[in-house]
Design a protein around this motif. Structure first.
Motif, mmCIF file in Angstrom:
data_model
loop_
_atom_site.group_PDB
_atom_site.id
_atom_site.type_symbol
_atom_site.label_atom_id
_atom_site.label_comp_id
_atom_site.label_asym_id
_atom_site.label_seq_id
_atom_site.Cartn_x
_atom_site.Cartn_y
_atom_site.Cartn_z
ATOM 1 N N GLU A 1 111.164 77.454 -35.771
ATOM 2 C CA GLU A 1 110.168 77.057 -36.759
ATOM 3 C C GLU A 1 108.756 77.035 -36.167
ATOM 4 N N ARG A 2 108.644 77.068 -34.834
ATOM 5 C CA ARG A 2 107.334 77.057 -34.185
ATOM 6 C C ARG A 2 106.937 78.454 -33.715
ATOM 7 N N THR A 3 107.631 79.472 -34.199
ATOM 8 C CA THR A 3 107.294 80.852 -33.862
ATOM 9 C C THR A 3 107.011 81.635 -35.140
ATOM 10 N N ALA A 4 106.305 82.732 -34.994
ATOM 11 C CA ALA A 4 105.864 83.488 -36.175
ATOM 12 C C ALA A 4 106.433 84.899 -36.234
ATOM 13 N N LEU A 5 107.330 85.232 -35.308
ATOM 14 C CA LEU A 5 107.983 86.536 -35.316
ATOM 15 C C LEU A 5 109.472 86.343 -35.049
ATOM 16 N N PRO A 6 110.316 87.225 -35.531
ATOM 17 C CA PRO A 6 111.720 87.201 -35.117
ATOM 18 C C PRO A 6 111.819 87.532 -33.622
ATOM 19 N N TRP A 7 112.789 86.916 -32.948
ATOM 20 C CA TRP A 7 112.933 87.143 -31.513
ATOM 21 C C TRP A 7 113.088 88.627 -31.162
ATOM 22 N N PRO A 8 113.930 89.414 -31.841
ATOM 23 C CA PRO A 8 114.041 90.831 -31.448
ATOM 24 C C PRO A 8 112.715 91.584 -31.530
ATOM 25 N N ALA A 9 111.923 91.262 -32.535
ATOM 26 C CA ALA A 9 110.626 91.941 -32.656
ATOM 27 C C ALA A 9 109.695 91.517 -31.519
ATOM 28 N N PHE A 10 109.682 90.224 -31.221
ATOM 29 C CA PHE A 10 108.854 89.741 -30.112
ATOM 30 C C PHE A 10 109.282 90.388 -28.813
ATOM 31 N N LEU A 11 110.605 90.378 -28.543
ATOM 32 C CA LEU A 11 111.087 90.877 -27.261
ATOM 33 C C LEU A 11 110.813 92.367 -27.094
ATOM 34 N N ALA A 12 110.970 93.134 -28.166
ATOM 35 C CA ALA A 12 110.718 94.573 -28.063
ATOM 36 C C ALA A 12 109.283 94.851 -27.646
ATOM 37 N N ARG A 13 108.348 94.101 -28.190
ATOM 38 C CA ARG A 13 106.945 94.304 -27.819
ATOM 39 C C ARG A 13 106.648 93.702 -26.442
ATOM 40 N N TYR A 14 107.259 92.556 -26.151
ATOM 41 C CA TYR A 14 107.052 91.907 -24.849
ATOM 42 C C TYR A 14 107.548 92.806 -23.718
ATOM 43 N N ASP A 15 108.662 93.471 -23.918
ATOM 44 C CA ASP A 15 109.197 94.382 -22.905
ATOM 45 C C ASP A 15 108.185 95.453 -22.537
ATOM 46 N N ARG A 16 107.416 95.916 -23.505
ATOM 47 C CA ARG A 16 106.483 97.033 -23.274
ATOM 48 C C ARG A 16 105.171 96.588 -22.658
ATOM 49 N N CYS A 17 104.872 95.284 -22.687
ATOM 50 C CA CYS A 17 103.567 94.789 -22.235
ATOM 51 C C CYS A 17 103.539 94.564 -20.735
ATOM 52 N N ALA A 18 102.471 94.984 -20.104
ATOM 53 C CA ALA A 18 102.208 94.548 -18.734
ATOM 54 C C ALA A 18 101.753 93.097 -18.775
ATOM 55 N N TRP A 19 102.022 92.376 -17.682
ATOM 56 C CA TRP A 19 101.688 90.944 -17.696
ATOM 57 C C TRP A 19 100.194 90.741 -17.892
ATOM 58 N N TYR A 20 99.395 91.414 -17.103
ATOM 59 C CA TYR A 20 97.942 91.276 -17.237
ATOM 60 C C TYR A 20 97.449 92.335 -18.218
ATOM 61 N N SER A 21 97.627 92.072 -19.483
ATOM 62 C CA SER A 21 97.184 93.051 -20.481
ATOM 63 C C SER A 21 96.740 92.324 -21.739
#
Length: 641
Positions: free
Chosen positions: A346-366
Motif C-alpha cells: 500500500e506504500r508503493t505505486a508500482l507492481p513489484w514485477p514492473a519495478f524490478l524489471a526497470r530496476y534491473d536495467r538501471c545503473a546504481w548511479y543513474s
C-alpha cells in the motif's frame, strides 16, 4: 595414531570440530585413528569472549532465533549438511538435544526457560548454548577420533614443514601432524595513539582504558569515582556494554516511564558522568526487533558470483567505492525494496514485477534509478538513503551543548521506534542483503585486484565501519536506556567528529566535537569505548608473537605504486586457511592452518544466522576437508604418534 592440535576452543574452534565430525566418515578411514588435542585456557565451546563468568548485564546483539552454529539447507559447501538447533530452538527444549546436561547456573536456566525467539539473550545464555554445541560436536565424532582438552596456553610452535610439529604449552608439549590456530579475538599492545594517553594518565594519576573486551575490564572500572567526568570515545557495542556496567552495574535501575516503551533511570549516585562521542556522533543503529513481514528476498541478485567473476575479468586495478559499491548498494537496496513491495504494497505505486524489471536495467548511479524510486516509493521515509545512514550529523552545526542533547535524544528515540516497528521491516530486508555481501567480498579482497589504498581506506576502513553501524548495533532496549541516561544527566553527547586533546597543565583531557563548534568538555578519565583491533606486529598472543618473530608467518601487506597497507591480519591461503610461511617462499605451510578474525580471510564478525549461507561455515568446511585429506594421506612412518 595421527594427531591434530587445535589452539583455541571457542566458537571458531568448535565450528571446525563440528565440520571435522561431519566430514570424517568420508575422508578419514577407520584404520587411521585421529587424536585431537584442544588447547585453550578458557572453557571449550564458549572460549574467552563468551565464557559464563561475566556480568549478566552483558547481552548479545542478536535475537535468539538468529544465532546458530549449524549448517542448513541453504548452506553451499562440499561437506555434508548437519542441521542443528538455533539458540532459541535449543533453549526451548534442551533436554531433547543430546548430549543433554542440565545448565548448572540457576539464573541461566531460568533465562533459557523464559527465552522468547525474539529476545536478545545474555552472553551467559549463549555460553550455555556453545557448551552444548561443543559437547555435541565431540559426541558426533566417529569412534576412531578422540578429543583431549588442555586448559592451558600455547606458547610456541616448532617443527619442520615435512614433519611433526611440536606445540609447547605452559605445562607440557604436544606433538602433532597438523596444527590449527582458531584463536578468536585477540589483544595487541596499545596503538601508539593509545600509548600516549596511557603515559599521560600515568604521569597525572588519571584513569585511561584502551580498547578492551568488556568482560575483561569490569573490575578496572571501579577506579572511576562517582560523578567523575569521563570521556567515552565510541558509540558501538563496546561503548554500550561499558555504559551498562557503569550505570546499572553500579546500582542504578531503569523503570517504565508511562505505558509505552520509554524508560526512566533512577541513579544510585555512584555513576560517573559519561561524555559520549565518536566519528559519526550517533549510536550504532539498533537491531530490529521483528521478523520479515514478507517472503525472504532471493539473495544475492546483483553482487553474486557471476558479477564478481565479471569484475575480476576486467583489466586494471579495482577500487571498492568505484567498482564494487554500485553492485553492492544495488543489492542492499534490492533487499530493502523487496520487503517493502511484498510486505507493505500500500506504500508503493508500482507492481513489484514492473519495478524490478526497470530496476534491473538501471545503473546504481543513474538518473533513471533515482527517478524510478521516486515514482514507485512516494514517501521518502520508505526509500533507502545510504549517505544519510552513514553520516546523519553531516553538515549540522548547533549553537549549544543543550541543543545537541535535545537533537540526539530525538534521533535516538526515532531510531529505536523505527527498529521496533514492523511497518519499517524494509530495514530488515536491507540488513539481510547487507549480510549477503560477505558471500563474495572476501573473494574480491583475496584476489589481490583491489588497490592497497582501497583495501585500507574502503574495505578495512569505510565499509567495515559502515557495516558495523548498520548491522552490528545493540538491541533496541539499549537505545531506550541510553535515552533515559541522557535525560537523567548521566550521559552527555559530544556529537560527531570528536577530538580528544591532552592538557599537560591541568592533567585533564579536553574533548570537542564538530556538531557544536567551540564547545569543549574537560574530563579526568578517558575510555576508548570500542573493541581492540588485533595487529600482528603488536600481538600479545604468545604463539603468533613467536611465529612472527621467527619469520614463520607474515602480516598481510598490500602494496602498489601509490600505497602500502599493513592490515595487521595473519596472511593465509584463502582456499583452506594454510598459513603463508616466508621461510617457504611465501607458500602455504603444509602442516599449519589458521582460521578466524585474526586472519586475512575477512568475514562478518558475528554468529551465523539460520538459512543465510554463512561464509564461516564454508570456510570451516573447506579447512576441515583439507585437514582430513592431508592427515589421511600421511605415510604411517612419518606420523607424530
Amino acid at each position: 595414531m595421527t594427531a591434530l592440535v587445535i589452539v583455541g576452543a571457542g566458537p571458531r574452534g568448535t565450528g571446525l570440530l563440528e565440520r571435522i565430525a561431519a566430514n570424517a566418515a568420508e575422508l578419514l578411514p577407520p584404520d587411521r585413528p585421529l587424536a585431537i588435542h584442544l588447547v585453550d585456557p578458557y572453557p571449550p565451546g564458549a572460549g574467552r569472549v563468551w565464557r559464563r563468568d561475566q556480568s549478566p548485564l552483558l547481552r548479545m546483539n542478536s535475537m535468539a532465533e538468529d544465532v546458530t552454529m549449524f549448517t542448513d539447507e541453504r548452506s553451499t559447501l562440499d561437506g555434508p549438511v548437519r542441521p542443528g538447533p538455533s539458540l532459541a530452538e535449543w533453549a526451548r527444549r534442551p533436554e531433547e538435544f543430546a548430549p543433554y546436561r542440565e545448565v548448572a547456573d540457576p539464573a541461566v536456566r531460568a533465562e533459557l526457560r523464559a527465552l522468547a525467539p525474539t529476545d536478545f539473550p545474555t552472553r551467559r545464555a549463549q555460553s550455555a548454548y556453545l557448551d552444548w554445541v561443543f559437547r555435541r560436536a565431540v559426541a558426533d565424532l566417529p569412534p576412531h577420533v578422540t578429543v583431549t582438552i588442555h586448559r592451558d596456553t600455547a606458547r610456541r610452535i616448532d617443527g619442520p614443514a615435512d614433519g611433526p610439529q611440536t606445540v609447547h604449552l605452559t605445562g607440557r608439549a604436544l606433538t602433532a601432524d597438523h596444527v590449527v590456530l582458531t584463536l578468536g579475538h585477540l589483544d595487541s599492545a596499545p596503538h601508539p595513539r593509545h600509548a600516549a594517553d596511557a603515559e599521560f594518565a600515568a604521569r597525572h594519576g588519571r584513569f585511561h582504558l584502551p580498547p578492551a573486551y568488556s568482560a575483561d575490564v569490569a573490575g578496572e572500572l571501579a577506579a572511576l569515582a562517582p560523578g567523575e567526568p569521563v570521556v567515552l570515545r565510541g558509540l558501538g557495542l563496546a561503548a554500550v556494554d561499558l555504559v551498562a556496567l557503569l550505570t546499572e552495574g553500579r546500582g542504578g535501575r531503569f523503570e517504565p516511564a508511562g505505558d509505552g516503551p520509554a524508560l526512566r533511570y533512577r541513579p544510585s549516585g555512584r555513576e560517573p558522568v559519561l561524555h559520549l562521542g565518536s566519528r559519526r556522533g550517533v549510536p550504532y543503529h539498533a537491531k530490529t526487533g521483528y521478523r520479515l513481514q514478507g517472503p525472504p528476498a532471493p539473495l544475492p541478485r546483483y553482487f553474486d558470483a557471476a558479477a564478481v567473476d565479471a569484475l575480476l575479468a576486467t583489466p586494471g586495478p579495482l577500487e571498492l567505492r568505484r567498482d564494487l559499491w554500485p553492485s553492492m548498494a544495488k543489492e542492499v537496496a534490492f533487499g530493502h525494496y523487496h520487503e517493502l513491495f511484498h510486505a507493505h504494497p500500500e506504500r508503493t505505486a508500482l507492481p513489484w514485477p514492473a519495478f524490478l524489471a526497470r530496476y534491473d536495467r538501471c545503473a546504481w548511479y543513474s538518473p533513471e534509478r533515482a527517478a524510478l524510486v521516486a515514482e514507485a516509493v512516494p514517501d521518502p521515509a520508505d526509500r533507502i538513503d545510504f549517505e544519510r545512514l552513514d553520516q546523519p550529523l553531516a553538515g549540522l552545526a548547533l549553537g549549544s551543548a543543550e541543543e545537541l542533547q535535545a537533537h540526539l535524544r530525538a534521533y535516538v528515540a526515532a531510531d529505536a521506534d523505527r527498529r521496533a516497528d514492523p511497518a519499517h521491516s524494509a530495514d530488515l530486508g536491507a540488513f539481510l542483503a547487507l549480510l549477503s555481501l560477505f558471500g563474495q567480498l572476501p573473494r574480491v579482497v583475496a584476489s589481490g585486484r583491489l588497490t592497497a589504498r582501497s583495501v585500507a581506506e574502503e574495505v578495512d576502513g569505510w565499509f567495515s565501519g559502515y557495516f558495523n553501524s548498520l548491522a552490528s548495533g545493540p538491541p533496541g532496549f539499549r537505545l531506550r536506556q541510553l535515552l533515559a541516561l541522557s535525560e537523567a544527566g548521566v550521559v552527555r553527547f559530544l556529537g560527531a567528529g570528536v577530538r580528544v586533546d591532552r592538557d599537560e597543565a591541568t592533567g585533564t583531557w579536553r574533548a570537542s566535537g564538530a556538531t557544536v563548534p567551540g564547545h569543549t568538555v574537560t574530563a579526568t578519565a578517558l575510555i576508548e569505548g570500542y573493541l581492540p583491533q588485533h595487529a600482528l606486529h603488536r600481538t600479545l598472543d604468545p604463539v603468533l608473537r613467536q611465529l612472527h618473530g621467527a619469520g614463520r608467518l607474515v602480516e598481510e601487506q598490500l602494496a602498489d605504486r601509490e600505497h602500502t597497507h599493513r592490515s595487521g591480519l595473519v596472511a593465509i591461503a584463502p582456499a583452506d586457511g594454510r598459513l603463508l610461511d616466508p621461510a617457504l617462499g611465501g607458500a602455504p605451510h603444509p602442516r599449519r592452518t589458521a582460521l578466524g578474525p585474526h586472519t586475512s580471510l575477512r568475514a562478518a564478525a558475528a554468529f551465523a544466522r539460520p538459512r543465510t549461507d554463512a561464509p564461516a561455515f564454508r570456510q570451516n568446511d573447506a579447512a576441515a576437508r583439507a585437514l582430513l585429506r592431508s592427515l589421511a594421506a600421511l605415510p604411517a612412518e612419518v606420523l607424530a604418534a
